[in-house]
Design an enzyme around this catalytic site. Structure first.
Site, mmCIF file in Angstrom:
data_model
loop_
_atom_site.group_PDB
_atom_site.id
_atom_site.type_symbol
_atom_site.label_atom_id
_atom_site.label_comp_id
_atom_site.label_asym_id
_atom_site.label_seq_id
_atom_site.Cartn_x
_atom_site.Cartn_y
_atom_site.Cartn_z
ATOM 1 N N SER A 59 54.501 56.052 15.118
ATOM 2 C CA SER A 59 53.938 56.542 16.377
ATOM 3 C C SER A 59 53.336 55.384 17.175
ATOM 4 O O SER A 59 54.025 54.405 17.436
ATOM 5 C CB SER A 59 52.916 57.644 16.092
ATOM 6 O OG SER A 59 52.591 58.357 17.263
ATOM 7 N N ASP A 217 57.993 62.575 16.154
ATOM 8 C CA ASP A 217 56.990 61.607 15.715
ATOM 9 C C ASP A 217 57.005 61.444 14.191
ATOM 10 O O ASP A 217 56.971 62.420 13.437
ATOM 11 C CB ASP A 217 55.612 62.083 16.177
ATOM 12 C CG ASP A 217 54.568 61.002 16.069
ATOM 13 O OD1 ASP A 217 54.231 60.612 14.945
ATOM 14 O OD2 ASP A 217 54.090 60.544 17.124
#
Length: 773
Positions: A59, A217
């Site tokens: 991320s 993610d």
């Protein structure tokens, strides 16, 4: 004895050589804005000559890790954050620098937009979407961050040949394969796309589709990818940077944080004992709050420095600053500059592709060769097409051609559903409440057509607009718009928020019907030239004789039938429609009006002379300039300033009577409250006005705007003052759907009369009048 001593020395030298060759892997956790913590960690490691030989992240950690692997220094990363670019990326808004102004000239008070599919299933271009009502699949448009990652990381991806082991520092990042329900380690391909997949926060951003996978993610399944780094590179020592509290329960601080915590599985943060150090802090900000960037970066630096002695003991090898600079410079030297000579549009039909290529001017040639564009120019043209909101985008691919030395770029676009419902308006403590509903149909072929119905309903102002607009390309972008407009305004009844007695407002109401036809083109990216022709009727209801008031009395009526051309040069880079905080606006216009003035007196009038009806032809011309600018004071984060100027000159003759003449004069209405009431003293045939608007900033969304407005006007009556003043203070907070304001407004300064307090939530906006001024 001597042999034993020599053997001991050899063993010691070998051990020392092994220690000096010790490799280090750095692992960065996810965490949204919290992940800026990692920049401070890397800065402290570099300053103390701790080597970083491998890097991995998830991320936001993947963004920082990729930037480092691509040759960006901690100082450069901090500069990117300080510039405000990261906040723009996650806002989803196209910066006003890139949006073409001529496409955004008609402001709409929309707070919610819904898309509809009303065509037959088999005729829809988006066959995957079978629903009639199309709700947003994500909250934030990725167009900003897609292009930002492509700009920052494509040159390094080219230099590595798509092999992440050949970056300045070998790199890995992790995304989540939601189809297979497991983490997916990215080690080859487009570096920017890999990072984009790793940071596709559910609900916030759309996922990346890759090889039949739907990648979100990486923090969903692995928010701290030390195992992929360890298994691949086998570093001697691991350093971890963790900016979250880890495997904790969701809290009520933020919807985004709650969704994120509910989607995450537990992550293993326990690196091998004896050959690892964890630098950690539970950074206390929400995932998309980048307002405290400096403090977050500094906390990472401070926490790393607090562990520096133990780190230096555990990692005896050093990489000098000079060596780090040489390594970075050598890699950056291999990164080709982003210059483009090939442009492809994918995902659209041939007519739509032609429309996009024409408006981006991709096929213009220079000396018989394709035009060479810098990345900034490509971004400028790309965002100008996206500004009207009718296209969805995916991550763009950039491919380098070593023979030509230029890149090609593939834009992937799809059209959004053709029908839109817009809902908005204004909620006020005064009578100026207004509901807004709009319905639009968009059709993009070789030209872009928009047909609309806008309805505004309120006790002070109601309006209906029916019309359309066509954008097309000949030798340059051009547009034609056309509309029927009906407006009813009633300044007779209602509460306008006065705290003291009122002496500067008058009661009146009017109705207008007019047709409008406009033609224009962009002059520059942020300016447009427009020629407009309006024709219609205005009807004014008022009373000249207060003594004649009766219950259910009839009012005097003046009707103006007219035709009026206007030319205007407009420029704007303002960041918001109402209460802007940065940018400049400029309008230069000239008008001519020819019409017939017809007067019908009230039958209750006590003045026999006024019982006579009258009508006559009238004409006048006028010119106007309006300029405003807002900017941040250099070196100050809590204070900004705005200032403006306005001047008008007209030749309006005396019409039916003085009251109607005053009503038709141009008005100086610089504040929100001054637009909601009828104040004759701020209208004049000729005037000049200046304003100064000091603003005290609590954040970029929350501020106190004060203003002093001075108007020097031609006298309408001999007793009129030439100077008129307005003083205003507004506490403003910009929410995601519209501004909230609490305003204290004072007109003139001789006494305490005409002091108003008003609250508004939403977009309090009037439609333009047919007579232009």
């Amino acid at each position: 004895m001597l042999r034993k001593s020599l053997a001991f020395v050899v063993v010691a030298l070998l051990l020392a050589a092994g220690a000096s060759a010790q490799s280090v892997g750095l692992v960065l956790s996810g965490g949204g804005a919290k992940g800026l913590y990692h920049i401070g960690v890397i800065q402290a490691l570099e300053e103390n000559e701790i080597p970083i030989d491998y890097v991995a992240g998830t991320s936001m950690g993947s963004i920082i890790a990729a930037l480092y692997a691509a040759g960006y220094s901690p100082e450069e990363m901090r500069a990117i954050v300080d510039s405000g670019q990261v906040r723009e990326w996650v806002s989803g808004r196209i910066d006003s620098r890139y949006a073409s102004y001529y496409r955004q000239m008609q402001d709409q008070p929309s707070m919610l937009t819904l898309r509809l599919n009303l065509r037959d299933e088999e005729k829809r271009s988006d066959a995957k979407n079978k629903s009639r009502l199309v709700l947003p699949s994500h909250l934030i448009s990725s167009s900003q961050i897609d292009l930002a990652l492509a700009e920052l990381l494509t040159p390094a991806s080219t230099a590595s040949g798509g092999d992440f082991d050949r970056l300045m520092v070998p790199f890995r990042c992790v995304a989540s394969d939601l189809v297979a329900r497991k983490p997916y380690v990215l080690k080859t391909g487009d570096l920017g796309e890999a990072v984009r997949a790793s940071m596709a926060i559910p609900l916030a951003f759309n996922p990346i589709e890759k090889d039949s996978m739907l990648l979100y993610d990486g923090g969903i399944y692995d928010n701290f990818p030390w195992k992929p780094l360890d298994e691949t590179f086998r570093p001697d020592y691991l350093i971890g940077s963790k900016c979250t509290s880890g495997n904790t329960e969701p809290n009520a601080k933020s919807i985004m944080d709650q969704v994120w915590m509910l989607t995450m599985e537990k992550t293993d943060y326990d690196m091998p004992a004896g050959r690892s150090t964890l630098i950690e802090r539970a950074v206390d900000v929400s995932m998309l709050d980048f307002s405290q960037a400096d403090a977050i970066i500094q906390s990472g630096y401070d926490d790393t420095m607090a562990l520096m002695d133990s780190l230096k003991s555990a990692v005896p090898r050093r990489m000098s600053r000079g060596e780090a600079l040489r390594r970075r410079a050598a890699f950056r030297e291999r990164c080709p500059e982003l210059l483009f000579n090939r442009y492809a549009i994918e995902g659209l039909n041939p007519a739509q592709t032609t429309y996009v290529r024409d408006n981006m001017q991709l096929d213009h040639q220079h000396d018989g060769e394709p035009k060479i564009l810098s990345f900034e120019r490509v971004k400028d043209k790309y965002f100008s097409v996206l500004a009207d909101g009718n296209f969805s985008t995916e991550y763009p691919y950039m491919r380098y051609d070593p023979k030509s030395g230029y890149y090609g770029i593939d834009f992937r676009l799809t059209t959004k559903p053709d029908y839109k419902i817009l809902i908005g308006g204004n909620i006020s403590s005064t009578a100026f409440n207004q509901a807004y509903v709009g319905f639009e149909y968009h059709r993009i072929r070789h030209a872009a057509n928009r047909y609309y119905t806008h309805l505004f309903l309120g006790p002070v102002s109601s309006a209906v607009m029916l019309g359309g607009r066509t954008d097309f390309f000949l030798w340059r972008p051009l547009f034609v718009d056309y509309s029927y407009n009906f407006t009813a305004r009633n300044y007779k009844n209602g509460n306008f928020g006065n705290l003291t007695s009122v002496s500067n407002t008058e009661s009146m109401k009017f109705l207008e019907n007019f047709l409008s036809l406009g033609f224009g083109f962009p002059v520059t990216h942020r300016s447009a030239f427009v020629i407009r022709l309006n024709g219609g009727q205005e009807r004014y209801y008022y009373s000249l004789d207060r003594a004649s008031y009766k219950e259910n009395y009839y009012e005097d009526l003046t009707t103006l039938n007219y035709i009026s051309p206007k030319i205007e040069l407009r420029r704007s880079s303002l960041d918001r429609m109402i209460f802007p905080h940065s940018g400049t606006s400029l309008s230069l216009s000239g008008i001519y009006l020819y019409g017939r003035d017809r007067f019908v007196p009230s039958p209750y009038s006590r003045d026999e002379q006024r019982l006579r009806k009258s009508k006559r032809d009238v004409s006048w011309w006028g010119a106007r300039i309006v300029w405003n600018q807002y900017f941040q004071i250099s070196g100050s984060k809590w204070f900004s300033l705005g200032y403006g100027a306005e001047a008008v000159v007209t030749t309006i003759p005396t019409l039916s009577n003085d009251k109607v003449t005053r009503m038709l004069m141009p008005a100086y209405r610089p504040t929100l409250h001054s637009q909601t009431v009828y104040m004759p003293e701020y209208r004049a045939k000729r005037y000049a006005a200046v304003s100064v608007m000091p603003t005290f900033d609590f954040s970029d969304r929350f501020f106190l705007r004060t203003g002093i407005y001075a108007m020097f006007a031609e006298r309408f009556r001999p007793t009129d003052d030439r100077m008129r003043y307005i003083v205003d203070a507004s506490l403003v907070y910009h929410t995601g759907i519209g501004p909230i304001s609490l305003s204290l407004t004072k007109y003139n300064v001789k006494n305490w009369d005409n002091l108003f307090l008003t609250f508004n939530f939403g977009y309090a906006m009037f439609r333009p009048r047919g007579i232009h001024y």
